[in-house]
Write a protein that holds these residues in place. Structure first.
Motif, mmCIF file in Angstrom:
data_model
loop_
_atom_site.group_PDB
_atom_site.id
_atom_site.type_symbol
_atom_site.label_atom_id
_atom_site.label_comp_id
_atom_site.label_asym_id
_atom_site.label_seq_id
_atom_site.Cartn_x
_atom_site.Cartn_y
_atom_site.Cartn_z
ATOM 1 N N ASP A 111 -10.220 -37.328 2.071
ATOM 2 C CA ASP A 111 -10.929 -36.674 0.970
ATOM 3 C C ASP A 111 -11.050 -37.598 -0.234
ATOM 4 O O ASP A 111 -12.074 -37.579 -0.940
ATOM 5 N N SER A 112 -10.021 -38.410 -0.472
ATOM 6 C CA SER A 112 -10.077 -39.340 -1.598
ATOM 7 C C SER A 112 -11.166 -40.383 -1.393
ATOM 8 O O SER A 112 -11.920 -40.711 -2.317
ATOM 9 N N ASN A 113 -11.249 -40.923 -0.162
ATOM 10 C CA ASN A 113 -12.299 -41.899 0.134
ATOM 11 C C ASN A 113 -13.688 -41.284 -0.041
ATOM 12 O O ASN A 113 -14.595 -41.895 -0.625
ATOM 13 N N LEU A 114 -13.829 -40.043 0.452
ATOM 14 C CA LEU A 114 -15.112 -39.356 0.299
ATOM 15 C C LEU A 114 -15.418 -39.084 -1.170
ATOM 16 O O LEU A 114 -16.562 -39.218 -1.624
ATOM 17 N N ALA A 115 -14.376 -38.699 -1.943
ATOM 18 C CA ALA A 115 -14.575 -38.431 -3.365
ATOM 19 C C ALA A 115 -14.970 -39.704 -4.116
ATOM 20 O O ALA A 115 -15.817 -39.667 -5.010
ATOM 21 N N VAL A 116 -14.363 -40.852 -3.748
ATOM 22 C CA VAL A 116 -14.723 -42.120 -4.391
ATOM 23 C C VAL A 116 -16.178 -42.465 -4.124
ATOM 24 O O VAL A 116 -16.929 -42.877 -5.019
ATOM 25 N N GLU A 117 -16.586 -42.279 -2.873
ATOM 26 C CA GLU A 117 -17.981 -42.574 -2.526
ATOM 27 C C GLU A 117 -18.940 -41.645 -3.272
ATOM 28 O O GLU A 117 -19.968 -42.080 -3.816
ATOM 29 N N LEU A 118 -18.597 -40.342 -3.310
ATOM 30 C CA LEU A 118 -19.460 -39.389 -4.009
ATOM 31 C C LEU A 118 -19.500 -39.671 -5.517
ATOM 32 O O LEU A 118 -20.553 -39.531 -6.155
ATOM 33 N N GLU A 119 -18.351 -40.069 -6.068
ATOM 34 C CA GLU A 119 -18.315 -40.391 -7.499
ATOM 35 C C GLU A 119 -19.163 -41.610 -7.815
ATOM 36 O O GLU A 119 -19.869 -41.643 -8.824
ATOM 37 N N LEU A 176 2.438 -34.990 6.668
ATOM 38 C CA LEU A 176 1.684 -36.120 7.204
ATOM 39 C C LEU A 176 0.213 -35.763 7.378
ATOM 40 O O LEU A 176 -0.677 -36.540 7.012
ATOM 41 N N ALA A 177 -0.049 -34.577 7.947
ATOM 42 C CA ALA A 177 -1.449 -34.147 8.115
ATOM 43 C C ALA A 177 -2.134 -33.993 6.759
ATOM 44 O O ALA A 177 -3.298 -34.386 6.583
ATOM 45 N N PHE A 178 -1.389 -33.432 5.795
ATOM 46 C CA PHE A 178 -1.966 -33.272 4.456
ATOM 47 C C PHE A 178 -2.250 -34.632 3.817
ATOM 48 O O PHE A 178 -3.276 -34.808 3.155
ATOM 49 N N ALA A 179 -1.344 -35.604 4.014
ATOM 50 C CA ALA A 179 -1.566 -36.939 3.450
ATOM 51 C C ALA A 179 -2.795 -37.608 4.073
ATOM 52 O O ALA A 179 -3.611 -38.214 3.367
ATOM 53 N N GLN A 180 -2.926 -37.486 5.405
ATOM 54 C CA GLN A 180 -4.101 -38.064 6.052
ATOM 55 C C GLN A 180 -5.390 -37.420 5.567
ATOM 56 O O GLN A 180 -6.382 -38.100 5.277
ATOM 57 N N GLN A 181 -5.390 -36.086 5.472
ATOM 58 C CA GLN A 181 -6.582 -35.387 4.980
ATOM 59 C C GLN A 181 -6.865 -35.753 3.527
ATOM 60 O O GLN A 181 -8.027 -35.880 3.112
ATOM 61 N N MET A 182 -5.788 -35.919 2.745
ATOM 62 C CA MET A 182 -5.965 -36.278 1.341
ATOM 63 C C MET A 182 -6.566 -37.669 1.207
ATOM 64 O O MET A 182 -7.425 -37.913 0.351
ATOM 65 N N ILE A 183 -6.156 -38.616 2.076
ATOM 66 C CA ILE A 183 -6.728 -39.963 2.053
ATOM 67 C C ILE A 183 -8.216 -39.921 2.382
ATOM 68 O O ILE A 183 -9.053 -40.555 1.733
ATOM 69 N N GLU A 218 -8.119 -51.524 11.030
ATOM 70 C CA GLU A 218 -6.916 -50.684 11.045
ATOM 71 C C GLU A 218 -5.878 -51.208 10.061
ATOM 72 O O GLU A 218 -5.238 -50.432 9.336
ATOM 73 N N ARG A 219 -5.711 -52.536 9.985
ATOM 74 C CA ARG A 219 -4.747 -53.103 9.024
ATOM 75 C C ARG A 219 -5.182 -52.839 7.583
ATOM 76 O O ARG A 219 -4.364 -52.569 6.710
ATOM 77 N N ARG A 220 -6.510 -52.923 7.331
ATOM 78 C CA ARG A 220 -7.002 -52.638 5.998
ATOM 79 C C ARG A 220 -6.707 -51.191 5.602
ATOM 80 O O ARG A 220 -6.270 -50.910 4.483
ATOM 81 N N LYS A 221 -6.935 -50.266 6.543
ATOM 82 C CA LYS A 221 -6.652 -48.855 6.241
ATOM 83 C C LYS A 221 -5.157 -48.631 5.990
ATOM 84 O O LYS A 221 -4.774 -47.881 5.100
ATOM 85 N N ARG A 222 -4.307 -49.293 6.805
ATOM 86 C CA ARG A 222 -2.859 -49.147 6.593
ATOM 87 C C ARG A 222 -2.432 -49.697 5.229
ATOM 88 O O ARG A 222 -1.607 -49.098 4.534
ATOM 89 N N ARG A 223 -3.031 -50.854 4.830
ATOM 90 C CA ARG A 223 -2.688 -51.399 3.512
ATOM 91 C C ARG A 223 -3.130 -50.461 2.398
ATOM 92 O O ARG A 223 -2.406 -50.249 1.414
ATOM 93 N N GLN A 224 -4.318 -49.901 2.566
ATOM 94 C CA GLN A 224 -4.803 -48.954 1.549
ATOM 95 C C GLN A 224 -3.915 -47.724 1.476
ATOM 96 O O GLN A 224 -3.581 -47.237 0.392
ATOM 97 N N LEU A 225 -3.497 -47.216 2.664
ATOM 98 C CA LEU A 225 -2.610 -46.050 2.671
ATOM 99 C C LEU A 225 -1.262 -46.381 2.044
ATOM 100 O O LEU A 225 -0.706 -45.589 1.274
#
Length: 378
Positions: free
Chosen positions: A75-83, A66-73, A327-334
């Motif tokens: 990092d993914s958001n940050l990677a999308v922004e950086l890309e 669970l912690a890895f999934a949250q961190q991965m989400i 919060e609902r938007r983040k849950r839908r994205q997750l």
């Protein structure tokens, strides 16, 4: 005469060792191949402890996942922004390169442009320097070159100049490329630092907002307690004053001036009062007007206070609604990301099962294969 070999001490020791190993093997076989001891003789507390350890290990693994999934989400958001920023930066650099080529690298400015110039034939001049050619003769034939030596020297000097210019241009282009790469790396580092700073500022802002709400709630609670304490003190003072007025009233003290009230000079006892004069009526009307104005101001203050409270409650409600939507938007994205990952894992599992069935499971064992096991204890 027969020659018999006499057994030595080493032979006797080896025979004893073989006999001892044979006895141990027989005892071990009797223990292992005994179905009753194998099925009933089980250490239950040890198995329960193993089950608990396995369950704890599974819970710890779930928590880590669970912690890895949250961190991965994150990092993914940050990677999308950086890309996205990197794509924007690359697009800007490509536009600048195209503009530079359009201004400083035109086709007509190239050294070899005269070789494929479509208008080269139109620019040729007629031959006018050969005295042997008459007016009725043809022009210069193929193979003739009157200015060969001069043209060869000019071409050699021009070729050297071109080579020197190419070296300088290549060196300048390499320096420009290196400067552009350094500027690009500095921009990426500054962008990463800015993203980290924005993340830190966001966390600090949320913390301060929570502290401000906590202090505001504590102030409201303290103000309410003070108001209740003041109301209790006022009620006690009113009760004390009322008791004092009753004790010092004209009825109990038998004051002959019973027409006047003990509450003030402008107060009279109702059942003994005969009416007011004009001066008293004026004072009464003026006091009544003042009371009406004070009551109106009090109502206006209460309405203003009520409007402020409603505005504050509406603002808090809007903020809570906004946070709920986020919060609902983040849950839908997750949930969407998890669904995509599950689909990818299912596809990989199907491919793995297909590969396993087609490659590995191609030799079905027979009874002869199983019969070779469990024949010894080793």
């Amino acid at each position: 005469m027969l020659k018999l070999q006499i057994a030595t001490e080493q032979d006797r020791k080896e025979a004893q060792n073989r006999e001892r190993r044979r006895q141990c093997e027989l005892e071990r076989r009797s223990r292992i191949f005994n179905a009753r001891n194998r099925k009933i003789g089980v250490d239950v507390p040890f198995l329960e402890r193993q089950i608990e350890e396995k369950r704890a290990e599974q819970d710890e693994q779930k928590r880590r996942n669970l912690a890895f999934a949250q961190q991965m989400i994150k990092d993914s958001n940050l990677a999308v922004e950086l890309e996205a920023r990197e794509r924007e930066e690359r697009r800007r650099l490509e536009l600048e390169i195209d503009e530079y080529r359009r201004q400083y690298q035109r086709r007509e400015d190239r050294r070899e442009f005269d070789l494929y110039d479509p208008h080269a034939l139109k620019q040729l001049q007629p031959r006018a320097t050969d005295e042997a050619v008459g007016l009725a003769s043809a022009q210069k034939f193929e193979g003739e070159d009157l200015q060969y030596e001069e043209r060869r020297k000019i071409m050699a000097a021009q070729r050297n100049a071109w080579l020197e210019q190419q070296v300088q241009e290549r060196k300048a282009a390499e320096d420009e490329r290196r400067k552009a790469e350094d500027a690009y790396m500095m921009a990426i580092k500054a962008r990463d630092a800015r993203v980290g700073e924005l993340d830190r500022l966001e966390r600090e802002c949320r913390y301060r907002l929570g502290q401000a709400n906590l202090r505001y709630n504590e102030a409201l609670t303290s103000e309410r307690r003070q108001l209740e304490q003041m109301m209790r003190e006022q009620e006690e003072a009113d009760n004390t004053a009322e008791m004092y007025n009753h004790l010092t009233s004209d009825m109990l003290t038998e004051n002959p001036d019973v027409a006047k009230s003990a509450l003030g000079n402008n107060r009279m006892i109702g059942y003994l009062y005969k009416g007011m004069n004009q001066e008293e009526q004026k004072r009464f009307y003026a006091a009544q007007k003042e009371q009406m104005v004070a009551a109106k101001m009090k109502r206006e203050d209460e309405q203003r206070m009520e409007a402020e409270w409603q505005a504050l409650g509406k603002a808090v409600q809007n903020e809570v609604a906004r946070q709920d939507i986020e919060e609902r938007r983040k849950r839908r994205q997750l949930a969407k990301q998890l669904m995509e990952e599950n689909q990818l894992l299912a596809l990989q599992q199907k491919e793995k099962e297909k590969y396993y069935k087609e490659v590995f499971v191609n030799n079905i064992p027979t009874e002869e294969y199983y019969s070779q096991f469990n024949t010894t204890t080793r």
